[in-house]
Design a protein around this motif. Structure first.
Motif, short mmCIF file in Angstrom:
data_model
loop_
_atom_site.label_atom_id
_atom_site.label_comp_id
_atom_site.label_asym_id
_atom_site.label_seq_id
_atom_site.Cartn_x
_atom_site.Cartn_y
_atom_site.Cartn_z
N HIS A 185 37.50 4.38 10.48
CA HIS A 185 36.69 4.96 9.51
C HIS A 185 35.56 5.25 10.14
O HIS A 185 34.32 5.06 9.75
CB HIS A 185 36.49 3.66 8.34
CG HIS A 185 37.53 3.25 7.78
ND1 HIS A 185 38.38 3.86 6.93
CD2 HIS A 185 38.21 2.03 8.13
CE1 HIS A 185 39.49 3.12 6.50
NE2 HIS A 185 39.49 2.14 7.12
N ILE A 186 35.67 6.61 11.21
CA ILE A 186 34.37 7.01 11.57
C ILE A 186 34.60 8.38 11.78
O ILE A 186 35.68 9.05 11.82
CB ILE A 186 34.09 6.41 13.37
CG1 ILE A 186 35.38 6.44 14.01
CG2 ILE A 186 33.56 4.91 13.07
CD1 ILE A 186 34.97 5.65 15.51
N ASN A 187 33.60 9.14 11.87
CA ASN A 187 33.62 10.58 12.01
C ASN A 187 34.69 11.18 13.07
O ASN A 187 34.35 10.59 14.18
CB ASN A 187 32.49 11.31 12.05
CG ASN A 187 31.94 12.62 12.00
OD1 ASN A 187 32.85 13.40 12.52
ND2 ASN A 187 31.25 13.10 11.06
N SER A 242 45.51 9.99 18.51
CA SER A 242 44.84 11.31 18.23
C SER A 242 43.43 11.10 17.79
O SER A 242 43.12 9.95 17.43
CB SER A 242 45.64 12.37 17.46
OG SER A 242 45.53 11.94 16.18
N THR A 243 42.56 12.02 17.89
CA THR A 243 41.27 11.77 17.22
C THR A 243 41.42 11.52 15.77
O THR A 243 40.75 10.78 15.13
CB THR A 243 40.52 13.07 17.53
OG1 THR A 243 40.35 13.61 18.94
CG2 THR A 243 39.17 13.12 17.03
N THR A 244 42.13 12.33 14.91
CA THR A 244 42.45 12.14 13.76
C THR A 244 42.92 10.65 13.56
O THR A 244 42.42 10.15 12.65
CB THR A 244 43.51 13.05 13.23
OG1 THR A 244 43.05 14.33 13.36
CG2 THR A 244 43.60 12.97 11.72
N ALA A 268 34.30 13.71 14.96
CA ALA A 268 33.24 14.14 16.15
C ALA A 268 32.86 12.98 16.89
O ALA A 268 32.69 13.31 18.05
CB ALA A 268 32.28 15.04 15.50
N THR A 269 32.55 11.76 16.28
CA THR A 269 32.33 10.55 17.05
C THR A 269 33.50 10.54 17.93
O THR A 269 33.20 10.12 19.21
CB THR A 269 31.83 9.55 16.22
OG1 THR A 269 30.75 10.02 15.25
CG2 THR A 269 31.51 8.33 16.82
N VAL A 270 34.73 10.09 17.59
CA VAL A 270 35.62 9.89 18.35
C VAL A 270 35.90 10.85 19.26
O VAL A 270 36.28 10.60 20.63
CB VAL A 270 37.19 9.96 17.39
CG1 VAL A 270 38.20 9.59 18.11
CG2 VAL A 270 36.93 8.78 16.38
N LEU A 271 35.93 12.16 19.05
CA LEU A 271 36.00 13.12 19.87
C LEU A 271 35.09 13.22 21.17
O LEU A 271 35.40 13.49 22.35
CB LEU A 271 36.17 14.44 19.45
CG LEU A 271 36.37 15.75 20.17
CD1 LEU A 271 37.53 15.81 21.02
CD2 LEU A 271 36.21 17.01 19.68
N LYS A 272 33.81 12.67 20.77
CA LYS A 272 32.76 12.75 21.86
C LYS A 272 33.13 11.55 22.77
O LYS A 272 32.89 11.66 23.83
CB LYS A 272 31.30 12.25 21.14
CG LYS A 272 30.18 12.70 22.12
CD LYS A 272 29.06 12.44 20.99
CE LYS A 272 27.81 12.63 22.36
NZ LYS A 272 26.39 12.67 21.52
N TYR A 289 30.31 6.24 19.88
CA TYR A 289 31.19 7.04 20.63
C TYR A 289 31.23 6.16 21.92
O TYR A 289 32.18 6.18 22.87
CB TYR A 289 30.56 8.45 20.91
CG TYR A 289 29.27 8.82 21.57
CD1 TYR A 289 29.11 8.73 22.98
CD2 TYR A 289 27.82 8.82 20.75
CE1 TYR A 289 28.18 8.97 23.42
CE2 TYR A 289 26.85 8.80 21.45
CZ TYR A 289 26.86 9.13 22.76
OH TYR A 289 25.64 9.44 23.52
N GLN A 290 30.02 5.69 22.36
CA GLN A 290 30.02 5.00 23.76
C GLN A 290 30.81 3.72 23.77
O GLN A 290 31.56 3.58 24.80
CB GLN A 290 28.64 4.87 24.26
CG GLN A 290 28.60 3.95 25.40
CD GLN A 290 28.81 4.94 26.75
OE1 GLN A 290 28.34 5.91 26.86
NE2 GLN A 290 29.97 4.38 27.58
#
Length: 127
Positions: free
Chosen positions: A45-47, A36-38, A49-53, A12-13
């Protein structure tokens, strides 16, 4: 748009850092919508929630803004905020330690300025 991830820090960082660079370089201009996050989570290919963080870190830094039902957009003045942040980082990471080392070596302020001018005149730091 290309992202690269390694083991140096949390994903995420790294995502936030790379998106910041894309904003700074103009790949994501001020006022434009970012993916978008999606979209990002599927493409990378990452979660989600990780993108959103990572994206929320940029919201907290006021580089992105959420628009309800529309997505996230680059804020006005984002490039300038990044520039100021980087200038302060440059001072903290380079100038302060340069002055500290110069002081240890007995290099005066005037001599240090002369050395810096010489570096600019030569167009490099090899001399």
């Amino acid at each position: 748009m290309h992202f690269e991830f390694d083991q140096s820090s949390p994903i995420y960082q790294q995502l936030a850092d790379q998106m910041e660079e894309m904003i700074f370089s103009g790949l994501f201009p001020e006022g434009d919508q970012v993916p978008s996050t999606t979209q990002l989570s599927q493409e990378l290919h990452i979660n989600p929630a990780t993108v959103l963080k990572g994206m929320n870190m940029l919201v907290d830094q006021q580089l992105l803004e959420k628009r309800r039902g529309r997505g996230m957009f680059v804020t006005a003045g984002a490039q300038e905020k990044i520039m100021e942040k980087r200038k302060e980082g440059f001072y903290q990471n380079y100038v302060a330690s340069l002055i500290q080392e110069a002081t240890k070596l007995g290099i005066t302020e005037d001599h240090l300025l002369t050395l810096i001018q010489r570096g600019y005149q030569n167009g490099n730091t090899q001399n």
